[in-house]
Design a protein around this motif. Structure first.
Motif, PDB file in Angstrom:
ATOM      1  N   GLU A  29      50.959  11.179  58.649  1.00 58.67           N
ATOM      2  CA  GLU A  29      51.770  10.802  57.452  1.00 58.67           C
ATOM      3  C   GLU A  29      52.752  11.904  56.743  1.00 58.67           C
ATOM      4  N   VAL A  31      54.100  12.441  53.377  1.00 61.30           N
ATOM      5  CA  VAL A  31      53.814  12.276  52.084  1.00 61.30           C
ATOM      6  C   VAL A  31      54.794  13.228  51.061  1.00 61.30           C
ATOM      7  N   ARG A 186      56.140  12.731  63.400  1.00 58.33           N
ATOM      8  CA  ARG A 186      54.987  12.247  63.038  1.00 58.33           C
ATOM      9  C   ARG A 186      53.693  13.292  62.961  1.00 58.33           C
ATOM     10  N   THR A 188      51.434  15.489  60.564  1.00 60.09           N
ATOM     11  CA  THR A 188      50.967  15.619  59.164  1.00 60.09           C
ATOM     12  C   THR A 188      51.628  16.425  58.164  1.00 60.09           C
ATOM     13  N   ASP A 204      56.124   8.155  53.678  1.00 53.25           N
ATOM     14  CA  ASP A 204      55.175   6.712  53.695  1.00 53.25           C
ATOM     15  C   ASP A 204      54.506   6.710  52.497  1.00 53.25           C
ATOM     16  N   ARG A 205      54.229   7.753  51.716  1.00 52.51           N
ATOM     17  CA  ARG A 205      53.505   7.639  50.516  1.00 52.51           C
ATOM     18  C   ARG A 205      53.970   8.810  49.603  1.00 52.51           C
ATOM     19  N   ARG A 219      52.891   3.904  47.817  1.00 54.55           N
ATOM     20  CA  ARG A 219      54.087   3.703  48.512  1.00 54.55           C
ATOM     21  C   ARG A 219      55.155   4.014  47.515  1.00 54.55           C
TER      22      ARG A 219
END
Length: 260
Positions: A29, A31, A186, A188, A204-205, A219
């Protein structure tokens, strides 16, 4: 790699800076950590890359307590950080600076290998600086220095990337290229961002911090509402869509001043 912060508290000079933050970044993710200046973003990141021990709570990497169960060297093999402040003018070449990212993977006084060199050149290719490999870092622009630091992080081959304003000093073309690259990796990734539209387009968030606590998470399109932006960032906002990319886009303006 899975990053989880469990009720993390940070106090500095006896004053609470971060108060009970729960945060989760799932494997792969991207973030975003958002919030006004002084909200605790950089302080929280420092607990993740082991620059500042939390005064309470825990930071977990794949189920292991970062500060109790993971040594400094092992943590450096897993986690790479790109900070806002580069701490000097670097009296080294670009290639030498990026090569420093290999240090956690090597024994003390071990020589550089052909594999190390290949990883350095690949990292410089990714950030568009291979043709600058032999320049001294202190001769570069602020944006180029920022790209060198990202290349050093990539040469480290981390499983977790921690970024504090990764587009700092970059022009708009380089900003978009840098964020596109980070997303395509991709890995983390946890990144503190000032630009809300960058967060909306690439994350992503997001987590929104206010006064050292999480004010909202989810989101970007669900979290960055006009109501939240007015309350936390003191701006008027109209959510829309970027007609060129179809990504969420926020049209922003200052809050109207109260009438006398």
């Amino acid at each position: 790699m899975h990053l989880h912060l469990d009720a993390v508290h940070v106090r500095r000079g006896g004053r609470p800076i971060v108060g009970g933050v729960d945060l989760d970044v799932r494997p792969g993710e991207f973030v975003g950590l958002l919030g006004p200046n002084g909200s605790g973003k950089s302080t929280l990141l420092r607990t993740v890359y082991r620059a500042l021990r939390p005064s309470g709570g825990a930071v977990w990497l794949d189920g292991r307590d970062l500060w109790r169960d993971v040594g400094v060297r092992e943590a450096a093999r897993h986690t790479a950080a790109v900070q806002q402040e580069h701490g000097g003018d670097f009296a080294f070449t670009v290639a030498e600076t990026v090569l420093a990212g290999r240090t956690p993977h090597k024994a003390l006084l071990a020589r550089d290998t052909a594999a190390d060199t290949a990883l350095v050149l690949a990292a410089l290719d990714r950030v568009g600086l291979r043709d600058q490999a032999h320049r001294l870092v202190h001769t570069l622009s602020g944006g180029e220095k920022q790209r060198v630091l990202l290349a050093r992080a990539l040469a480290q081959q981390p499983r977790l990337l921690v970024l504090d304003e990764p587009t700092n000093h970059l022009d708009i073309t380089a900003q978009l290229g840098q964020l596109r690259l980070i997303r395509r990796l991709r890995l983390t990734t946890l990144a503190a961002l000032h630009d809300l539209n960058h967060a909306a387009a690439f994350c992503d968030r997001v987590y929104v911090l206010h006064a050292g606590r999480v004010a909202a998470t989810g989101r970007p399109g669900d979290v960055l509402t006009p109501e939240l932006l007015a309350r936390i960032f003191k701006v008027r906002a109209h959510p829309g869509t970027n007609p060129l990319t179809d990504a969420p886009h926020l049209y922003l303006a200052p809050l109207e001043e109260d009438s006398p």
